[in-house]
Enzyme design. Structure first.
Site, PDB file in Angstrom:
ATOM      1  N   CYS A  54      24.484 -16.157   2.882  1.00 12.92           N
ATOM      2  CA  CYS A  54      25.859 -15.656   2.831  1.00 12.92           C
ATOM      3  C   CYS A  54      26.842 -16.646   3.466  1.00 12.92           C
ATOM      4  O   CYS A  54      26.985 -17.754   2.982  1.00 12.92           O
ATOM      5  CB  CYS A  54      25.947 -14.269   3.457  1.00 12.92           C
ATOM      6  SG  CYS A  54      27.448 -13.377   2.925  1.00 12.92           S
ATOM      7  N   HIS A  99      22.904 -11.198   0.122  1.00  9.24           N
ATOM      8  CA  HIS A  99      22.040 -10.705   1.197  1.00  9.24           C
ATOM      9  C   HIS A  99      20.782 -10.064   0.628  1.00  9.24           C
ATOM     10  O   HIS A  99      20.601  -8.830   0.726  1.00  9.24           O
ATOM     11  CB  HIS A  99      22.789  -9.674   2.053  1.00  9.24           C
ATOM     12  CG  HIS A  99      23.773 -10.265   3.007  1.00  9.24           C
ATOM     13  ND1 HIS A  99      23.403 -10.902   4.164  1.00  9.24           N
ATOM     14  CD2 HIS A  99      25.132 -10.326   2.946  1.00  9.24           C
ATOM     15  CE1 HIS A  99      24.488 -11.313   4.809  1.00  9.24           C
ATOM     16  NE2 HIS A  99      25.541 -10.985   4.088  1.00  9.24           N
ATOM     17  N   GLU A 156      18.000  -9.853   1.826  1.00  7.30           N
ATOM     18  CA  GLU A 156      17.198  -9.247   2.890  1.00  7.30           C
ATOM     19  C   GLU A 156      17.682  -7.848   3.283  1.00  7.30           C
ATOM     20  O   GLU A 156      16.989  -7.129   4.012  1.00  7.30           O
ATOM     21  CB  GLU A 156      17.209 -10.146   4.134  1.00  7.30           C
ATOM     22  CG  GLU A 156      18.465 -10.090   4.985  1.00  7.30           C
ATOM     23  CD  GLU A 156      19.669 -10.822   4.389  1.00  7.30           C
ATOM     24  OE1 GLU A 156      20.763 -10.725   4.968  1.00  7.30           O
ATOM     25  OE2 GLU A 156      19.508 -11.505   3.355  1.00  7.30           O
TER      26      GLU A 156
END
Length: 301
Positions: free
Chosen positions: A142, A235, A237
């Site tokens: 990011c 993102h 994750e």
């Protein structure tokens, strides 16, 4: 992990043409195995939440991974207890003489500031410069991806008219690159940002390759041709409820924020969010660890 076969097995060539990673027995015998040393520079304010998300993403591999958490010395956030930082985190000054197989640089809630105005920018640039010689491959996430593209390649971010917020469809552009091995042609991933990077500028740089992008969210995965730098603008994750928490937090504060796209069933924030990106997220982190860290890092760091 790669499949080990005899060097001249006919099936080996067929599978390699299908982009399945094969290792012949000669290479396997010559390999030394040890735990991978991965450093994670955490720039997000809620460090404990990010710890869980990143460790979950890194756990889907049979490789043994030793993680070292790093925090900035020039700025200490207020959202994580000092006792937690003192116990589990190191600063760059404490590890700069070491070498690591991999480094992850997370995002940060400073994207609407100029890079040079970020209080820890000098420290971050010192770390990114150090990574050129002391890290086999670095994964930037990011805002960390935007910072890395700016520092290493001079590609600046720009402000978006509207926040990119939600789960977006992406297209794989080059299936032959190992980082996206195992991906479907199209896949989903979360984004939450007010800025973007130029597809045209990245495409002009002969040292970079765009591996996946979205019609709505723009560039998603960029990699240097040597595999030393990976930039992920979203993102992957994130867990199921991360965007939900962000949306409801900002709503309670009275901030103007749209519902995250493609996230709630029937677009209803009272319903449990749909998890549609975990498989490709795990594949991305596993591919990075295997192909761009484990397979190329020296045994003696």
């Amino acid at each position: 992990m790669p499949i080990k076969v005899q060097k001249n097995l006919p099936a080996k060539r067929v599978l390699e043409e299908e982009n399945i990673f094969m290792m012949d027995e000669n290479r396997a015998v010559a390999q030394d195995i040890r735990p991978l040393q991965i450093a994670i520079l955490k720039l997000m304010p809620l460090k404990e939440d990010t710890e869980v998300q990143l460790l979950r993403s890194l756990s889907n591999t049979p490789l043994q991974v030793d993680v070292t958490f790093l925090t900035t010395e020039t700025y200490v956030g207020k959202n994580t207890a000092a006792s937690h930082l003192d116990k589990f985190y190191l600063t760059f000054k404490e590890i700069k003489e070491r070498r690591f197989d991999g480094l992850i640089i997370t995002g940060a809630p400073v994207e609407q500031m100029e890079f040079e105005d970020v209080i820890y920018w000098k420290e971050l640039t010192d770390i990114m410069e150090w990574s050129k010689t002391n890290v086999t491959s670095t994964l930037h996430i990011c805002w960390g991806a935007q910072a890395g593209l700016y520092y290493h390649y001079g590609i600046n971010k720009y402000s978006l008219d509207k926040k990119v917020f939600g789960i977006f469809e992406h297209k794989v552009l080059n299936r032959k690159v190992a980082l996206v091995r195992g991906f479907d042609d199209y896949f989903y991933a979360p984004h939450s940002r007010h800025t973007g990077v130029s597809t045209e500028e990245i495409a002009k740089n002969k040292n970079l390759e765009i591996l996946a992008e979205s019609e709505e969210a723009g560039v998603f995965i960029v990699m240097s041709k040597d595999g030393k730098h990976v930039f992920v603008t979203g993102h992957p994750e994130y867990d199921r409820i991360t965007l939900d928490g962000e949306y409801k937090r900002d709503t309670l504060k009275g901030l103007e924020i749209d519902k995250p796209k493609n996230y709630y069933p029937d677009n209803d924030p009272e319903k449990r969010p749909i998890l549609s990106w975990r498989g490709h997220s795990n594949t991305l982190y596993t591919n990075w660890l295997n192909y761009f860290v484990y397979q190329v890092t020296p045994y003696e760091l």
